[in-house]
Design a protein around this motif. Sequence first.
Motif, PDB file in Angstrom:
ATOM      1  N   GLU A  19       0.684  -1.299   0.011  1.00  0.00           N
ATOM      2  CA  GLU A  19      -0.052  -0.155  -0.103  1.00  0.00           C
ATOM      3  C   GLU A  19       0.969   1.344   0.075  1.00  0.00           C
ATOM      4  N   ALA A  20       0.124   2.352  -0.620  1.00  0.00           N
ATOM      5  CA  ALA A  20       1.106   3.758  -0.666  1.00  0.00           C
ATOM      6  C   ALA A  20       1.152   3.955   1.075  1.00  0.00           C
ATOM      7  N   ALA A  21       2.522   4.650   1.205  1.00  0.00           N
ATOM      8  CA  ALA A  21       2.698   5.067   2.844  1.00  0.00           C
ATOM      9  C   ALA A  21       3.747   6.045   2.714  1.00  0.00           C
ATOM     10  N   THR A  22       3.567   6.705   3.860  1.00  0.00           N
ATOM     11  CA  THR A  22       4.484   7.936   4.244  1.00  0.00           C
ATOM     12  C   THR A  22       5.420   7.273   5.428  1.00  0.00           C
ATOM     13  N   LEU A  23       6.499   7.097   5.181  1.00  0.00           N
ATOM     14  CA  LEU A  23       7.617   6.471   6.238  1.00  0.00           C
ATOM     15  C   LEU A  23       8.689   7.425   6.540  1.00  0.00           C
ATOM     16  N   ASN A  24       9.032   7.404   7.934  1.00  0.00           N
ATOM     17  CA  ASN A  24      10.284   8.041   8.355  1.00  0.00           C
ATOM     18  C   ASN A  24      11.504   7.055   8.547  1.00  0.00           C
ATOM     19  N   LEU A  25      12.689   7.479   8.096  1.00  0.00           N
ATOM     20  CA  LEU A  25      13.959   6.727   8.405  1.00  0.00           C
ATOM     21  C   LEU A  25      14.436   7.450   9.458  1.00  0.00           C
ATOM     22  N   HIS A  26      14.718   6.550  10.700  1.00  0.00           N
ATOM     23  CA  HIS A  26      15.260   7.085  11.835  1.00  0.00           C
ATOM     24  C   HIS A  26      16.464   6.378  12.150  1.00  0.00           C
ATOM     25  N   ALA A  27      17.280   7.326  12.832  1.00  0.00           N
ATOM     26  CA  ALA A  27      18.528   6.724  13.532  1.00  0.00           C
ATOM     27  C   ALA A  27      18.048   6.843  15.194  1.00  0.00           C
ATOM     28  N   LEU A  28      17.930   5.571  15.762  1.00  0.00           N
ATOM     29  CA  LEU A  28      17.273   5.666  16.982  1.00  0.00           C
ATOM     30  C   LEU A  28      18.605   5.790  18.166  1.00  0.00           C
ATOM     31  N   ALA A  29      18.244   6.455  19.031  1.00  0.00           N
ATOM     32  CA  ALA A  29      19.238   6.644  20.333  1.00  0.00           C
ATOM     33  C   ALA A  29      20.192   5.199  20.278  1.00  0.00           C
ATOM     34  N   TYR A  30      21.380   5.277  20.762  1.00  0.00           N
ATOM     35  CA  TYR A  30      22.210   4.192  20.890  1.00  0.00           C
ATOM     36  C   TYR A  30      23.278   4.701  21.864  1.00  0.00           C
ATOM     37  N   LYS A  31      23.554   3.540  22.726  1.00  0.00           N
ATOM     38  CA  LYS A  31      24.584   3.626  23.831  1.00  0.00           C
ATOM     39  C   LYS A  31      25.814   2.870  23.336  1.00  0.00           C
ATOM     40  N   GLN A  32      26.850   3.665  23.217  1.00  0.00           N
ATOM     41  CA  GLN A  32      28.155   3.013  22.723  1.00  0.00           C
ATOM     42  C   GLN A  32      29.092   3.172  23.688  1.00  0.00           C
ATOM     43  N   GLY A  33      28.948   3.680  24.942  1.00  0.00           N
ATOM     44  CA  GLY A  33      29.634   3.570  26.003  1.00  0.00           C
ATOM     45  C   GLY A  33      30.748   4.962  26.161  1.00  0.00           C
ATOM     46  N   LYS A  34      29.933   6.217  25.638  1.00  0.00           N
ATOM     47  CA  LYS A  34      30.642   7.310  25.751  1.00  0.00           C
ATOM     48  C   LYS A  34      31.403   7.476  27.110  1.00  0.00           C
TER      49      LYS A  34
END
Length: 418
Positions: free
Chosen positions: A233-248
């Motif tokens: 089906e036709a859709a509007t979608l958003n591509l996100h970079a989710l929060a990420y814990k890399q040990g800062k």
Amino acid sequence: AFIEGKPTTVWAYNGSATPLLMEWVEGMTVEIELINQLPQETTLHWHGLPVPPEEDGGPHEAVPPQGRRTYRFVLPEGCAGTYWFHPHPHGTTHEQVFRGLAGAIIVRPKVASSDALAALPETHLFVTDLKLNADGSIAENDMNDAMNGREGQFLLVNGVYQPMVSIDQATRVRLWNATNARFLNMQLQDTAGQPVSLLQVGTDGGLLAQAQQAQTVLVSPAERVELVLSSKEAATLNLHALAYKQGKMGMVQPTPARQLLTVQLAANAIELPKRLREITPLGAAVRQQRVRLSETMSMAGGMHSMNFYINDKQFDMKRIDFNSKVGEVEEWVVDNTSDMDHPVHIHGGQFQLQRREWIDASRGAPTQYAVSWKDTVNLRSGERAVFKMIQQHKGVRMLHCHILEHEDAGMMANVSVV
């Protein structure tokens, strides 16, 4: 301008603020002239490509300001995939990349019909980020950038902030993480914020054997992925970079969530082949290489500072750290004993990731991987990665963390191939 009324000056290849894309074909001879008009020495490194060491643009082959150098190499058959190029001078790689020097490469197969997805249209997403001052100028690295790797407030796709992409038929998407240090924990969401499954079909060195469905796909710095976008089906979608814990380290928050782009998707369902590619596993290893990643923190003068190590040593341009032989299968065992993630890259071509496991086996069972070709693998704190690789050319290769601030701060080693 990203800040209204405040222009931003970037460093660029061929005067283009939009990342360059080079499309090549297996078997062709590539010849590129680098004319260095920077105030620093630089190189062109062909990230992931199986080219001879003297043509690979490593730190030993730096071109001085106002100098020039011609790179020439032949692309072997079997190397079709998604690659990129960037500078690699020791000590300043991080600055040259965050100022804008990076570009994309696609190598296509010599026989087009050998690509199971050759008939699909393509969309290319080259992800970079910018850290700007209030006046629009590119900010210098601060202490936290040096420790954790630099992340900018503007996450760009093909040089544009949060673009809209229209897709009217099933499409093959190639995505590059060309940032210094940002982890792209990607998720596709509908307008209600609900996740939509991602269909991954490829990685650094080309197509996977079979497509894989996932709710999220983590693309660490320097990695690439291939996806197929299609919908009933036709859709509007958003591509996100989710929060990420890399040990800062220090008083720094984990990488926050960011929206990459919006996709206007037409109804365009497609059924992919069950088998995308035949990949022959590498045979038994004749040698094992052991790598340990570590770091130390100092509070000298009341300021946080970090040192980064491979096998307890910081990079020395003149020291050989590992010895390999042309044509032999090697097993590389990489342990991350530090407190943060490190994406590890080795020059010379692609490897086959065998498994990830915890160094402390009581933390959980190993994760096995279907055979694929990669050149960068991320390791979380306390994690071990095991991969197999064959070096095809004599010379000195590099092994390093691809958080560029960590690479320039010493987390790099020389591999002598004889």
